[in-house]
Design a protein around this motif. Structure first.
Motif, PDB file in Angstrom:
ATOM      1  N   MET A 182      47.106  29.310  43.891  1.00 50.40           N
ATOM      2  CA  MET A 182      45.912  30.127  44.125  1.00 50.40           C
ATOM      3  C   MET A 182      45.587  30.171  45.617  1.00 50.40           C
ATOM      4  SD  MET A 182      44.146  30.945  41.257  1.00 50.40           S
ATOM      5  CE  MET A 182      44.674  30.836  39.591  1.00 50.40           C
TER       6      MET A 182
ATOM      7  N   GLN B  49      47.181  37.325  50.152  1.00 50.62           N
ATOM      8  CA  GLN B  49      46.901  38.312  49.113  1.00 50.62           C
ATOM      9  C   GLN B  49      47.577  39.651  49.369  1.00 50.62           C
ATOM     10  OE1 GLN B  49      43.122  40.160  47.157  1.00 50.62           O
ATOM     11  NE2 GLN B  49      42.645  38.143  47.878  1.00 50.62           N
TER      12      GLN B  49
ATOM     13  N   PHE C  87      37.659  37.672  32.826  1.00 54.45           N
ATOM     14  CA  PHE C  87      38.868  37.353  33.585  1.00 54.45           C
ATOM     15  C   PHE C  87      38.771  35.989  34.258  1.00 54.45           C
ATOM     16  CE2 PHE C  87      39.610  41.707  32.759  1.00 54.45           C
ATOM     17  CZ  PHE C  87      40.978  41.862  32.813  1.00 54.45           C
TER      18      PHE C  87
ATOM     19  N   LEU D  24      39.741  30.555  33.445  1.00 53.89           N
ATOM     20  CA  LEU D  24      40.093  29.634  34.524  1.00 53.89           C
ATOM     21  C   LEU D  24      39.019  28.569  34.699  1.00 53.89           C
ATOM     22  CD1 LEU D  24      41.587  32.025  37.206  1.00 53.89           C
ATOM     23  CD2 LEU D  24      42.709  30.020  36.247  1.00 53.89           C
TER      24      LEU D  24
ATOM     25  N   ALA E 116      53.252  43.834  44.212  1.00 51.49           N
ATOM     26  CA  ALA E 116      52.877  44.500  42.966  1.00 51.49           C
ATOM     27  C   ALA E 116      53.019  46.004  43.124  1.00 51.49           C
ATOM     28  CB  ALA E 116      51.443  44.154  42.585  1.00 51.49           C
ATOM     29  N   LEU E 117      52.612  46.502  44.287  1.00 53.66           N
ATOM     30  CA  LEU E 117      52.681  47.939  44.519  1.00 53.66           C
ATOM     31  C   LEU E 117      54.110  48.448  44.500  1.00 53.66           C
ATOM     32  CD1 LEU E 117      50.033  48.583  47.279  1.00 53.66           C
ATOM     33  CD2 LEU E 117      49.885  48.884  44.817  1.00 53.66           C
TER      34      LEU E 117
ATOM     35  N   PHE F 256      47.933  32.285  47.316  1.00 50.72           N
ATOM     36  CA  PHE F 256      47.616  33.666  46.950  1.00 50.72           C
ATOM     37  C   PHE F 256      46.444  34.208  47.763  1.00 50.72           C
ATOM     38  CE2 PHE F 256      44.690  36.282  44.492  1.00 50.72           C
ATOM     39  CZ  PHE F 256      45.455  37.421  44.362  1.00 50.72           C
TER      40      PHE F 256
ATOM     41  N   GLY G 123      47.801  42.963  37.564  1.00 50.26           N
ATOM     42  CA  GLY G 123      48.930  43.455  38.345  1.00 50.26           C
ATOM     43  C   GLY G 123      49.066  44.964  38.201  1.00 50.26           C
TER      44      GLY G 123
ATOM     45  N   TRP H 113      35.922  41.854  43.583  1.00 52.62           N
ATOM     46  CA  TRP H 113      36.205  42.257  42.203  1.00 52.62           C
ATOM     47  C   TRP H 113      37.697  42.385  41.975  1.00 52.62           C
ATOM     48  CZ3 TRP H 113      32.343  41.216  39.453  1.00 52.62           C
ATOM     49  CH2 TRP H 113      31.044  41.503  39.839  1.00 52.62           C
ATOM     50  N   ARG H 114      38.353  43.028  42.941  1.00 53.39           N
ATOM     51  CA  ARG H 114      39.789  43.224  42.796  1.00 53.39           C
ATOM     52  C   ARG H 114      40.495  41.870  42.682  1.00 53.39           C
ATOM     53  NH1 ARG H 114      42.807  45.986  47.644  1.00 53.39           N
ATOM     54  NH2 ARG H 114      42.495  43.875  48.410  1.00 53.39           N
ATOM     55  N   THR H 115      40.068  40.914  43.524  1.00 56.88           N
ATOM     56  CA  THR H 115      40.685  39.592  43.463  1.00 56.88           C
ATOM     57  C   THR H 115      40.469  38.950  42.102  1.00 56.88           C
ATOM     58  OG1 THR H 115      40.307  39.346  45.821  1.00 56.88           O
ATOM     59  CG2 THR H 115      40.775  37.346  44.586  1.00 56.88           C
ATOM     60  N   ILE H 116      39.243  39.056  41.578  1.00 56.16           N
ATOM     61  CA  ILE H 116      38.944  38.419  40.289  1.00 56.16           C
ATOM     62  C   ILE H 116      39.837  38.988  39.180  1.00 56.16           C
ATOM     63  CG2 ILE H 116      37.189  38.217  38.482  1.00 56.16           C
ATOM     64  CD1 ILE H 116      35.118  37.908  40.684  1.00 56.16           C
ATOM     65  N   PHE H 117      40.010  40.295  39.191  1.00 51.79           N
ATOM     66  CA  PHE H 117      40.823  40.901  38.134  1.00 51.79           C
ATOM     67  C   PHE H 117      42.315  40.664  38.357  1.00 51.79           C
ATOM     68  CE2 PHE H 117      37.084  43.928  37.833  1.00 51.79           C
ATOM     69  CZ  PHE H 117      36.576  43.295  36.712  1.00 51.79           C
ATOM     70  N   PHE H 118      42.700  40.566  39.618  1.00 51.04           N
ATOM     71  CA  PHE H 118      44.126  40.455  39.933  1.00 51.04           C
ATOM     72  C   PHE H 118      44.621  39.018  39.775  1.00 51.04           C
ATOM     73  CE2 PHE H 118      47.502  40.608  43.448  1.00 51.04           C
ATOM     74  CZ  PHE H 118      48.458  41.114  42.588  1.00 51.04           C
ATOM     75  N   LEU H 119      43.744  38.059  40.069  1.00 54.28           N
ATOM     76  CA  LEU H 119      44.130  36.646  40.093  1.00 54.28           C
ATOM     77  C   LEU H 119      44.858  36.184  38.820  1.00 54.28           C
ATOM     78  CD1 LEU H 119      43.953  34.473  42.194  1.00 54.28           C
ATOM     79  CD2 LEU H 119      41.796  33.730  41.220  1.00 54.28           C
ATOM     80  N   PRO H 120      44.343  36.491  37.616  1.00 50.66           N
ATOM     81  CA  PRO H 120      45.038  35.985  36.426  1.00 50.66           C
ATOM     82  C   PRO H 120      46.497  36.423  36.341  1.00 50.66           C
ATOM     83  CG  PRO H 120      42.887  36.785  35.820  1.00 50.66           C
ATOM     84  CD  PRO H 120      43.083  37.162  37.260  1.00 50.66           C
TER      85      PRO H 120
ATOM     86  N   VAL I 225      46.173  46.864  40.079  1.00 49.90           N
ATOM     87  CA  VAL I 225      46.347  47.057  41.520  1.00 49.90           C
ATOM     88  C   VAL I 225      47.226  48.275  41.790  1.00 49.90           C
ATOM     89  CG1 VAL I 225      47.345  46.036  43.576  1.00 49.90           C
ATOM     90  CG2 VAL I 225      45.983  44.647  42.064  1.00 49.90           C
TER      91      VAL I 225
END
Lengths: 307, 261
Positions: free
Chosen positions: B240, B247, B7, B11, B254-255, B243, A171, A107-114, A174
């Motif tokens: 991608m 990851q 989201f 894509l 980002a953090l 990424f 972004g 889930w985190r990847t899906i939301f973060f990817l864009p 996260v």
């Protein structure tokens, strides 16, 4: 004591090590800004050598420039909508993901990817989604009986721009997630034992604990939103840098206006005056934000002691 | 979770558009899936413009910039973390303030300046920007270096090491995770950047990001959305993949942009 310290640290190495940034800052930030100020006092058109000084006339003109004011107001409206929505959205998603979920990483990847998709690709794919005749959004809306909307034209383009911005909130999510995971669970448990409901725990325990991060997100979000330019340029129907005139009015933000003064009307002097005014606006805003933090941000420990 | 569709959906829609014929795409409502996958869109994306040349331009520019800025930011971060001299606090304050400064404000006057001294249509601006370090990456390195115990450099000083060797031999190798993060991050900045190459580079020198936005047109000058979609997919997919493999570095970057101290 102090004497011994200085023998350990001769001065030259420090200056040598930080010199790339100091020189770079002077040559690539300070000089261009100063140069822009000099140009703003002229009627320079970008190429002709026959420019002359006009004093502060550009600034006076800008003060009475209705389209510049309108662009500024549009930019502020965009910021006022996009920043709270994306901060709230990223906090909401982070709260959702902060529970024990199956496949939380997925889930985190899906939301973060864009948020890592480059802006050019983001604009291209949203233009495909928002296309009036062939886009999926209008197709789906048509299925529930809503007429086709010109998402990329006035007045909907404004909301499309916000949609595109929100798509990249992963972004921020996260960061919020990490902040939430830093909140000691004992605190929340203690509040629950004391009989606080979920919302009150969030409002009075969790939120104050993560307020520095929320504050930082808001501050950087506002500054990023005020200077938005690439997204409106790329979302315009004819996406070619030379046809900036095609940017619809509702997404004609301040930086687009500056860009137009530079490259459509060749008014480099006037455009530079616009830049400087904007620079001051952002500076004042940053100072205000930093002053206001003390009243509502809770810092557990004071920032790391700088030696 | 319906949210995930919001989201991931755009894509997927891009990939589907890249596999449709132009007629299928234009009719829109005939179906979400293409009748037959049109891989020829990808061939057109690669051959209608000089895709390979623009990819090389992008790769060259992004790599040069990323290598330079990672090194220069590491050096500056090391200076702020481990060395002392008068004026350090003031300089650090300026550095933190410039993290907030909108880059776009300086880009337009920089463009005017560079065009006057003949740096337009060259890659020198990226070399200069790379050498100048990035306040944000400096901060990243400084935080890492500041946490390293002092005994490490004490031993080196006793052995007669200069600060340059201490940096290159001890601290830089230790900071490998930060180096990777900084490299990936600065690489993607340049790979994804649009406005700087659009302003500073002409048709022959420009990057893939600029090339795919404007130049897929039929003879009548209309944009060909299906081929452009294929090009955008080709442009994004390598990123991608990187990424997905790296990851944790992206998340780390980002953090560190959101949490101070």
């Amino acid at each position: 004591m102090a004497h011994r310290k200085w023998s350990r640290y001769p001065r030259a190495p420090f200056y040598l090590f930080v010199s790339p940034w100091v020189l770079g800052f002077l040559a690539l930030t300070a000089v261009p800004l100063a140069y822009a100020f000099v140009i703003s006092l002229t009627n320079f058109d970008g190429s002709s050598p026959r420019w002359r000084w006009v004093g502060f006339r550009n600034y006076v003109e800008l003060f009475g420039d209705g389209s510049a004011w309108a662009a500024l107001i549009r930019t502020i409206a965009y910021t006022a909508l996009a920043v709270p929505l994306s901060v709230a959205g990223s906090l909401g998603l982070a709260t959702l993901l902060n529970r024990r979920l199956k496949a939380v990483g997925l889930w985190r990847t899906i939301f973060f990817l864009p948020s890592v998709v480059p802006v050019v690709a983001t604009a291209i794919l949203w233009k495909l989604v928002l296309n009036r005749d062939a886009g999926i959004l209008n197709t789906l809306l048509g299925a529930v009986g809503i007429d086709r909307i010109s998402w990329l034209g006035d007045p909907a383009a404004f909301y499309s721009l916000i949609l595109l911005t929100l798509w990249g909130l992963g972004g921020g999510m996260v960061i919020m997630l990490a902040a939430l995971q830093g909140v000691p669970p004992e605190l929340e448990e203690a509040a629950i034992v004391d009989g606080a409901g979920r919302w009150r725990v969030f409002r009075h325990v969790t939120l104050p604990m993560i307020s520095p991060v929320v504050f930082f997100q808001i501050a950087t979000g506002v500054i990023a939103s005020l200077q938005i330019i690439v997204q409106p340029l790329l979302l315009a129907e004819t996406n070619n840098i030379s046809t900036i005139a095609a940017v619809p009015e509702s997404t004609h933000v301040y930086m687009v206006q500056v860009y137009e003064e530079y490259f459509l009307r060749n008014r480099f002097g006037y455009g530079s005056a616009m830049l400087w005014v904007f620079f001051l606006v952002i500076l004042v805003f940053t100072l205000l934000v930093q002053r206001s933090t003390r009243s509502w941000v809770y810092y557990e420990v004071d920032g790391d002691a700088d030696r | 979770m319906a949210l995930a569709v919001l989201f991931a959906g755009p894509l997927l829609w891009l990939l589907l558009a890249a596999l449709k014929t132009r007629e299928e795409w234009a009719s829109g409502s005939t179906g979400i899936l293409p009748e037959r996958a049109q891989w020829s869109n990808f061939i057109h994306a690669l051959t209608d413009i000089n895709f390979a040349a623009y990819t090389l331009n992008s790769l060259f520019l992004a790599t040069t910039y990323a290598v330079l800025i990672t090194l220069s930011s590491a050096a500056v971060g090391f200076g702020f973390a481990r060395l002392q001299a008068p004026g350090k606090r003031a300089l650090f304050f300026v550095l933190l303030s410039t993290m907030m400064l909108p880059q776009i404000l300086t880009l337009l006057p920089t463009y005017v300046l560079f065009s006057r001294i003949g740096l337009i249509n060259t890659y020198w601006p990226w070399v200069l920007w790379g050498l100048a370090a990035s306040p944000y990456l400096v901060f990243l390195f400084r935080q890492f270096f500041a946490a390293i115990p002092r005994e490490l450099e004490d031993a080196a000083i006793v052995d007669g090491c200069g600060w340059g060797r201490i940096f290159f031999r001890i601290f830089l190798p230790l900071s490998r995770p930060v180096v990777v993060t900084a490299f990936l991050l600065s690489f993607t900045w340049t790979w994804g950047d649009y406005i700087a190459p659009a302003l500073l580079l002409d048709v022959d020198h420009t990057t893939l990001s600029v090339a795919i936005t404007a130049w897929y047109r039929d003879p009548r000058g209309n944009a060909i959305p299906t081929v452009q979609a294929a090009a955008a997919a080709l442009y994004v997919i390598p990123m991608m993949v990187v990424f997905l493999f790296a990851q944790r570095y992206f998340i780390r970057s980002a953090l560190s942009s959101g949490i101070k101290g």
